[in-house]
Design a protein around this motif. Structure first.
Motif, PDB file in Angstrom:
ATOM      1  N   PRO A  63       0.839  -1.335  -0.273  1.00 20.94           N
ATOM      2  CA  PRO A  63       0.133   0.145   0.069  1.00 20.94           C
ATOM      3  C   PRO A  63       0.770   1.291  -0.078  1.00 20.94           C
ATOM      4  CG  PRO A  63      -0.952  -1.605   1.455  1.00 20.94           C
ATOM      5  CD  PRO A  63       0.552  -2.161   1.101  1.00 20.94           C
ATOM      6  N   VAL A  64       0.481   2.258  -0.651  1.00 18.98           N
ATOM      7  CA  VAL A  64       1.072   3.576  -0.972  1.00 18.98           C
ATOM      8  C   VAL A  64       0.369   4.686  -1.066  1.00 18.98           C
ATOM      9  CG1 VAL A  64       1.635   3.084  -3.360  1.00 18.98           C
ATOM     10  CG2 VAL A  64       3.324   4.444  -2.104  1.00 18.98           C
ATOM     11  N   ASN A  65       0.745   5.910  -0.766  1.00 22.11           N
ATOM     12  CA  ASN A  65       0.300   7.260  -1.073  1.00 22.11           C
ATOM     13  C   ASN A  65       0.959   7.504  -2.485  1.00 22.11           C
ATOM     14  OD1 ASN A  65      -1.486   7.453   0.899  1.00 22.11           O
ATOM     15  ND2 ASN A  65      -0.231   8.893   2.169  1.00 22.11           N
ATOM     16  N   LEU A  66       0.180   7.265  -3.424  1.00 19.33           N
ATOM     17  CA  LEU A  66       1.049   7.326  -4.887  1.00 19.33           C
ATOM     18  C   LEU A  66       0.644   8.787  -5.486  1.00 19.33           C
ATOM     19  CD1 LEU A  66       2.731   5.960  -7.082  1.00 19.33           C
ATOM     20  CD2 LEU A  66       0.420   5.177  -7.878  1.00 19.33           C
ATOM     21  N   THR A  67       1.498   9.446  -5.826  1.00 21.27           N
ATOM     22  CA  THR A  67       1.231  10.788  -6.728  1.00 21.27           C
ATOM     23  C   THR A  67       1.636  10.346  -8.245  1.00 21.27           C
ATOM     24  OG1 THR A  67       2.060  12.079  -4.913  1.00 21.27           O
ATOM     25  CG2 THR A  67       2.017  13.373  -7.057  1.00 21.27           C
ATOM     26  N   LEU A  68       0.565  10.824  -8.973  1.00 18.25           N
ATOM     27  CA  LEU A  68       0.507  10.691 -10.423  1.00 18.25           C
ATOM     28  C   LEU A  68       0.585  12.034 -11.010  1.00 18.25           C
ATOM     29  CD1 LEU A  68      -2.097   7.687 -10.974  1.00 18.25           C
ATOM     30  CD2 LEU A  68       0.713   7.680 -10.772  1.00 18.25           C
ATOM     31  N   GLU A  69       1.732  12.248 -11.833  1.00 17.84           N
ATOM     32  CA  GLU A  69       1.887  13.461 -12.519  1.00 17.84           C
ATOM     33  C   GLU A  69       1.964  13.196 -13.971  1.00 17.84           C
ATOM     34  OE1 GLU A  69       6.033  14.546 -11.149  1.00 17.84           O
ATOM     35  OE2 GLU A  69       5.030  15.443  -9.145  1.00 17.84           O
ATOM     36  N   CYS A  70       1.317  14.204 -14.519  1.00 11.52           N
ATOM     37  CA  CYS A  70       1.112  14.156 -16.212  1.00 11.52           C
ATOM     38  C   CYS A  70       1.809  15.438 -16.882  1.00 11.52           C
ATOM     39  CB  CYS A  70      -0.129  14.032 -16.426  1.00 11.52           C
ATOM     40  SG  CYS A  70      -1.160  12.528 -16.171  1.00 11.52           S
ATOM     41  N   THR A  71       2.462  15.383 -17.668  1.00 10.51           N
ATOM     42  CA  THR A  71       2.826  16.543 -18.433  1.00 10.51           C
ATOM     43  C   THR A  71       2.629  16.247 -20.066  1.00 10.51           C
ATOM     44  OG1 THR A  71       4.689  16.894 -16.733  1.00 10.51           O
ATOM     45  CG2 THR A  71       5.150  17.782 -18.931  1.00 10.51           C
ATOM     46  N   TRP A  72       2.097  17.458 -20.602  1.00 14.12           N
ATOM     47  CA  TRP A  72       1.528  17.437 -21.853  1.00 14.12           C
ATOM     48  C   TRP A  72       2.257  18.637 -22.609  1.00 14.12           C
ATOM     49  CZ3 TRP A  72      -3.253  19.527 -24.741  1.00 14.12           C
ATOM     50  CH2 TRP A  72      -3.192  19.222 -25.931  1.00 14.12           C
ATOM     51  N   ALA A  73       2.925  18.390 -23.732  1.00 10.97           N
ATOM     52  CA  ALA A  73       3.749  19.540 -24.356  1.00 10.97           C
ATOM     53  C   ALA A  73       2.679  20.391 -25.213  1.00 10.97           C
ATOM     54  CB  ALA A  73       4.756  18.728 -25.516  1.00 10.97           C
ATOM     55  N   GLY A  74       1.530  19.740 -25.295  1.00 11.12           N
ATOM     56  CA  GLY A  74       0.448  20.733 -26.026  1.00 11.12           C
ATOM     57  C   GLY A  74       0.665  20.404 -27.501  1.00 11.12           C
ATOM     58  N   ASN A  75      -0.438  21.180 -28.246  1.00 10.44           N
ATOM     59  CA  ASN A  75      -0.403  21.390 -29.634  1.00 10.44           C
ATOM     60  C   ASN A  75       0.001  22.395 -30.076  1.00 10.44           C
ATOM     61  OD1 ASN A  75      -2.500  22.830 -29.273  1.00 10.44           O
ATOM     62  ND2 ASN A  75      -4.089  21.142 -29.446  1.00 10.44           N
ATOM     63  N   ARG A  76      -0.229  22.661 -31.506  1.00  8.13           N
ATOM     64  CA  ARG A  76       0.189  24.152 -32.155  1.00  8.13           C
ATOM     65  C   ARG A  76      -0.376  25.210 -31.514  1.00  8.13           C
ATOM     66  NH1 ARG A  76       0.642  22.329 -38.423  1.00  8.13           N
ATOM     67  NH2 ARG A  76       2.157  20.514 -38.206  1.00  8.13           N
ATOM     68  N   ASP A  77      -1.578  25.243 -31.472  1.00 10.58           N
ATOM     69  CA  ASP A  77      -2.568  26.172 -30.593  1.00 10.58           C
ATOM     70  C   ASP A  77      -2.455  25.945 -29.350  1.00 10.58           C
ATOM     71  OD1 ASP A  77      -3.991  28.195 -30.594  1.00 10.58           O
ATOM     72  OD2 ASP A  77      -5.704  27.457 -31.075  1.00 10.58           O
ATOM     73  N   LYS A  78      -1.588  26.557 -28.709  1.00 13.12           N
ATOM     74  CA  LYS A  78      -1.355  26.580 -27.120  1.00 13.12           C
ATOM     75  C   LYS A  78      -2.357  27.467 -26.610  1.00 13.12           C
ATOM     76  CE  LYS A  78       2.887  24.052 -26.964  1.00 13.12           C
ATOM     77  NZ  LYS A  78       4.391  24.161 -26.447  1.00 13.12           N
ATOM     78  N   GLN A  79      -3.540  26.940 -25.943  1.00 17.83           N
ATOM     79  CA  GLN A  79      -4.287  27.844 -25.103  1.00 17.83           C
ATOM     80  C   GLN A  79      -3.725  28.239 -23.883  1.00 17.83           C
ATOM     81  OE1 GLN A  79      -7.051  28.590 -26.417  1.00 17.83           O
ATOM     82  NE2 GLN A  79      -6.959  27.411 -28.322  1.00 17.83           N
ATOM     83  N   PRO A  80      -4.143  29.344 -23.312  1.00 14.87           N
ATOM     84  CA  PRO A  80      -3.399  29.824 -22.026  1.00 14.87           C
ATOM     85  C   PRO A  80      -3.775  28.899 -20.785  1.00 14.87           C
ATOM     86  CG  PRO A  80      -5.352  31.183 -22.590  1.00 14.87           C
ATOM     87  CD  PRO A  80      -5.147  30.423 -23.904  1.00 14.87           C
ATOM     88  N   ASN A  81      -5.044  28.475 -21.097  1.00 11.85           N
ATOM     89  CA  ASN A  81      -5.410  27.196 -20.109  1.00 11.85           C
ATOM     90  C   ASN A  81      -6.444  26.175 -20.904  1.00 11.85           C
ATOM     91  OD1 ASN A  81      -8.453  27.958 -19.981  1.00 11.85           O
ATOM     92  ND2 ASN A  81      -7.292  29.931 -19.244  1.00 11.85           N
ATOM     93  N   ILE A  82      -6.437  24.910 -20.127  1.00  9.86           N
ATOM     94  CA  ILE A  82      -7.127  23.762 -20.769  1.00  9.86           C
ATOM     95  C   ILE A  82      -7.689  23.199 -19.649  1.00  9.86           C
ATOM     96  CG2 ILE A  82      -5.206  22.057 -20.566  1.00  9.86           C
ATOM     97  CD1 ILE A  82      -6.137  21.250 -23.463  1.00  9.86           C
ATOM     98  N   THR A  83      -8.900  22.157 -19.753  1.00  7.54           N
ATOM     99  CA  THR A  83      -9.694  21.425 -18.905  1.00  7.54           C
ATOM    100  C   THR A  83      -8.761  20.166 -18.720  1.00  7.54           C
ATOM    101  OG1 THR A  83     -11.616  22.586 -19.424  1.00  7.54           O
ATOM    102  CG2 THR A  83     -11.731  20.356 -18.321  1.00  7.54           C
ATOM    103  N   GLY A  84      -8.367  19.829 -17.206  1.00  9.96           N
ATOM    104  CA  GLY A  84      -7.982  18.643 -16.669  1.00  9.96           C
ATOM    105  C   GLY A  84      -8.786  17.766 -15.905  1.00  9.96           C
TER     106      GLY A  84
END
Length: 308
Positions: A63-84
């Motif tokens: 058993p563990v407290n697991l931290t999951l981290e996601c990093t996305w480089a985005g697409n050509r039209d990089k919006q200032p914010n996006i829904t996660g």
């Protein structure tokens, strides 16, 4: 009884009662409750570049407290914010929807999960809108060394089925064995049938011995590596045959050879009969011609004699 005697009697009773209470042995004091130790922590991360989807396998033992981290480089039209958004096994996790800001030309999404037991294992996915997704597949260590081809055993013999965990992976706490019973898996308990089954566990390896094989023992057998966080399984197929089974192809070939030889013999016999009949007919014709020639020669002789 006078009043003085009554008073003395009650004093004696009171003294005995109080002494009984004071001399009673107190019960054991319960130990103080020790708070549960906090779970260890672990961090797993994945980076998505130039693709819309990627997958990362995460093997857990405890058993563990697991931290999951996601990093996305985005697409050509990089919006200032996006829904996660986070999902487990395709279902949205409550209160996981949030807005992800663009930082250093990429989007970062992070979440902590308490992985306590086997029910908490599964597929955890982080989504960036409808454009990108990263899957973390959480599972106990996978059994890699499992036989792909069926194990063949003969009736009356003993079959040895082996499962082995890779040496680079943690050793399981114990091993269990199951066999299919219709659509369900039935655990094999050696204590219930010691004359039929025997299990030998050797750390990262386990052996199942099936004695006195019968054709009903054929089927799928599952080895289960048990870890504190959950159980992982592999399967092996057992095929039980009789001693005559390997001879069937040989017997089939022998039958084909016998049929072929018999056909050849019959053909030769029929040809010999035809040749014999043809030879007799030729002999008859020859005999007929010979007799005719003899008659002609006799006739010519008689003619000569008459002329003389």
């Amino acid at each position: 009884m006078t009043a003085s005697w009554k008073q003395l009697f009650f004093q004696i009773l009171l003294l005995v009662f109080c002494r009984h209470i004071n001399t009673k042995t107190p019960g054991p004091t319960p130990p103080p409750l020790v708070p549960d130790s906090p779970l260890p922590t672990d961090v797993r991360s994945a980076v998505l570049k130039g693709e819309s989807h990627t997958e990362k396998k995460v093997e857990l033992v405890n058993p563990v407290n697991l931290t999951l981290e996601c990093t996305w480089a985005g697409n050509r039209d990089k919006q200032p914010n996006i829904t996660g958004l986070w999902r487990k096994d395709g279902e949205e996790i409550v209160n996981s929807l949030l807005t992800v800001q663009l930082e250093n030309e990429q989007y970062n999404l992070r979440q902590v999960f308490n992985i306590m037991n086997e029910e908490n294992l599964g597929n955890y996915s982080c989504s960036f809108g409808n454009e990108a997704r990263i899957d973390f597949v959480l599972a106990a260590p996978h059994i890699g060394e499992v036989r792909d081809k069926p194990i063949v055993g003969y009736t009356g013999d003993t079959a040895v089925i082996i499962c082995k965990m890779e040496e680079s992976k943690p050793k399981p706490s114990t091993w269990n064995w199951y066999r299919t019973n219709g659509t369900n898996k039935e655990q094999i308990l050696t204590a219930a049938e010691p004359h039929r089954y025997e299990i030998i566990n050797e750390g990262e390896k386990t052996k199942l011995l099936v004695h006195n094989l019968t054709e009903t023992d054929s089927g799928l057998y599952y080895c289960a590596a048990v870890y504190p966080i959950g159980t992982t399984m592999g399967h092996v197929e057992l095929k039980v045959i009789t001693f005559f089974e390997p001879l069937k192809p040989f017997l089939a070939i022998m039958v084909e050879v016998i049929v072929l030889v018999a056909a050849i013999l019959l053909y030769e016999k029929s040809q010999s009969k035809k040749n014999y009949a043809a030879g007799n007919e030729t002999n008859d014709q020859s005999n007929t011609l010979t007799q005719g020639e003899n008659n002609e020669s006799e006739g010519s002789s008689s003619m000569r004699q008459r002329k003389v």
